[in-house]
Design a protein around this motif. Structure first.
Motif, PDB file in Angstrom:
ATOM      1  N   ALA A 312       5.646  24.886 -49.240  1.00 14.55           N
ATOM      2  CA  ALA A 312       4.438  25.677 -49.427  1.00 14.55           C
ATOM      3  C   ALA A 312       4.196  26.495 -48.177  1.00 14.55           C
ATOM      4  N   LEU A 313       3.461  27.571 -48.354  1.00 12.58           N
ATOM      5  CA  LEU A 313       3.145  28.434 -47.224  1.00 12.58           C
ATOM      6  C   LEU A 313       1.991  27.847 -46.426  1.00 12.58           C
TER       7      LEU A 313
ATOM      8  N   THR B  39      11.137  31.870 -45.764  1.00 15.08           N
ATOM      9  CA  THR B  39      10.754  30.576 -45.187  1.00 15.08           C
ATOM     10  C   THR B  39      10.753  29.479 -46.248  1.00 15.08           C
ATOM     11  N   LEU B  40      10.342  29.830 -47.446  1.00 10.17           N
ATOM     12  CA  LEU B  40      10.347  28.814 -48.514  1.00 10.17           C
ATOM     13  C   LEU B  40      11.768  28.367 -48.836  1.00 10.17           C
ATOM     14  N   VAL B  43      12.931  26.062 -46.033  1.00  4.60           N
ATOM     15  CA  VAL B  43      12.332  24.723 -46.078  1.00  4.60           C
ATOM     16  C   VAL B  43      12.971  23.880 -47.168  1.00  4.60           C
ATOM     17  N   VAL B 116       8.666  22.602 -40.253  1.00  4.68           N
ATOM     18  CA  VAL B 116       8.200  23.974 -40.491  1.00  4.68           C
ATOM     19  C   VAL B 116       9.298  24.985 -40.172  1.00  4.68           C
ATOM     20  N   VAL B 146       4.868  31.183 -42.450  1.00  5.37           N
ATOM     21  CA  VAL B 146       5.108  29.787 -42.066  1.00  5.37           C
ATOM     22  C   VAL B 146       5.158  28.956 -43.337  1.00  5.37           C
ATOM     23  N   SER B 147       6.169  28.124 -43.437  1.00  3.78           N
ATOM     24  CA  SER B 147       6.311  27.307 -44.636  1.00  3.78           C
ATOM     25  C   SER B 147       6.735  25.901 -44.256  1.00  3.78           C
ATOM     26  N   SER B 148       6.258  24.944 -45.027  1.00  2.59           N
ATOM     27  CA  SER B 148       6.599  23.542 -44.768  1.00  2.59           C
ATOM     28  C   SER B 148       6.508  22.759 -46.064  1.00  2.59           C
TER      29      SER B 148
END
Lengths: 315, 150
Positions: A312-313, B39-40, B43, B116, B146-148
């Motif tokens: 998720a962002l 980023t997704l 991750v 992240v 930013v993605s996590s």
């Protein structure tokens, strides 16, 4: 006539003009990246801020608490990874087994307890991040470092050694934990031998679930939403692994499983499409059936908590 | 007649500026989506060996490279809007992966409680109408994604 009229119209337009709200095309592009803090203007433009004592740059980062069992020995350790997150740390307190600390409850990862309720030994660290204002404490982490012996070890081994009569396997609950402390194992052994010299308890079976056929069993796992995971039901007697004859899901949300029962050779494959409620996890219980010469035909339950996460962002 | 001659250029300039602003907004949205998607994807690239060992999610060692690669791939779809090669833009982006948590972003100071991947990039976008109006012919869009796994 036209000129005065045009002049009047323009004059009216100019005089009645007012500022209008304009659309800002860059409004959403302004990310929350904080602006560098402006230096404080004071008598001392660069005051010296003393760092906390014994602080050091972190090069090994906490990953997770690890509890592994090898036969009767249960080890409480902490896994780390050799990398730097740009933070600093210092030792707060080193505590022994069962010793209370002023920092109990302050660590974000908590402090585990042994089977008898005593807290595990380890070290408290405080993490810092270096800002323009100096070192700012951000969290406390506990690195556990302890071990304990299963207290049923003596109670189960002694009768085998001291008794030559044929044993008849009873079927005690495999998940029941011994209550006698290790120091009293001898007395427990004698009681068992005297009370039932020909009906000895079977060796306890320690069930577990792992993510590979050879890795250590885990109590909690994190999985990505929708990602297929393979769970291997395992069973151990003393320090040896015994063959699993079959397994089946008896409790919990098994997700989108291909099968909820199978033979020992077939692992449990599943995935979860839904996230558990915030702060919760799916707890799944597998009933594992073993049938070997040293265990007899028995079933034990293994439970694992599954935390489903989704990319998720962050904002 | 005179009024038309006076106001027509102003109206045309205003119209051109509005169209350019709209195009810029579209470009910014596409650039931001490119960074978010990159980023997704990164991750989603997890270290399976670490997961089997500890049960904890941890980014794979090449998560930052994956994020940069996919950022370039996503920007490629908007290359006609960009003032530069997508590979160069992606290579210049500040891509950071924090495989385990907690971690602190050395760029923003943000604390992360999960693994992240972060992309911070400056993406130049062509704005020719602005250039014709004695403004900047290239507008730089700052993007932060930013993605996590949460």
């Amino acid at each position: 006539m036209k000129r005065p009229a045009t002049a009047v119209v323009l004059a009216v337009l100019v005089l009645s003009a007012s500022p209008a709200l304009a659309w800002d095309p860059f409004r959403e592009e302004r990310h929350p990246e904080p602006a560098p803090p402006a230096p404080e203007r004071g008598p001392d433009p660069a005051p010296f801020i003393a760092p906390p004592p014994d602080i050091y740059y972190v090069t090994d980062t906490y990953v997770a608490d690890v509890v592994t069992s090898s036969g009767p020995l249960t080890t409480y350790s902490t896994s780390t990874v050799h990398e730097s997150t740009g933070s600093y740390a210092r030792v707060l307190d080193s505590v022994g087994t069962g010793v209370a600390s002023a920092f109990d409850g302050s660590a974000f990862n908590g402090r585990r307890a042994l089977a008898d309720g005593r807290s595990v030994a380890g070290t408290y660290y405080e993490n810092y991040v270096l800002t323009a204002g100096g070192f700012v404490p951000v969290s406390v982490v506990f690195f556990q470092d302890d071990a304990e012996l299963a207290r049923l070890l003596a109670a189960t081994r002694a009768p085998v050694v001291t008794t030559s009569t044929p044993t008849i396997s009873s079927t005690p609950s495999a998940t029941a934990r011994p209550l006698a402390p290790a120091c009293c194992a001898t007395s427990v052994t004698s009681v068992v031998t005297i009370a039932s010299p020909t009906l000895l308890p079977s060796k306890p079976i320690r069930p577990g679930i792992s993510l590979s056929p050879i890795s250590a069993p885990l109590a909690v796992i994190e999985v990505l939403r929708g990602r297929e995971v393979t769970l291997y039901p395992r069973a151990f007697v003393d320090d040896r692994e015994v063959a699993v004859q079959s397994w089946r899901v008896v409790a919990g949300d098994g997700g989108d499983a291909l099968a909820t029962a199978g033979s020992g050779a077939a692992p449990f494959r599943t995935s979860w499409r839904r996230l558990a409620p915030a702060g919760a996890a799916y707890e799944i219980t597998l009933r594992i059936e073993v049938d070997g010469p040293e265990t007899g035909h028995r079933t034990v339950d293994a439970t694992i908590a599954v935390v489903v996460r989704s990319p998720a962002l962050e904002r | 007649m005179v009024l038309t001659l006076v106001l027509a250029p102003l109206l045309l300039v205003a119209l051109a500026g509005a169209l350019q602003l709209g195009a810029l907004r579209v470009a910014a949205a596409r650039v931001r989506a490119a960074a978010d998607l990159a980023t997704l994807v990164a991750v989603n690239d997890q270290d399976d060996a670490e997961l089997a060992r500890s049960g904890a999610l941890r980014l794979s060692a090449d998560a930052a490279d994956v994020a940069r690669e996919y950022f370039a791939r996503e920007l490629e779809l908007s290359s006609s809007l960009l003032d530069g090669a997508v590979d160069e833009i992606a290579a210049a982006a500040d891509v950071a992966a924090y495989p385990s948590a907690p971690a602190y972003d050395v760029r923003t100071g943000t604390r992360y409680d999960h693994p992240v991947v972060r992309i911070a990039a400056d993406v130049p976008v062509r704005t020719p109408v602005f250039g014709a109006l004695v403004l900047r012919p290239v507008t730089t869009i700052h993007v932060l994604a930013v993605s996590s796994p949460r």
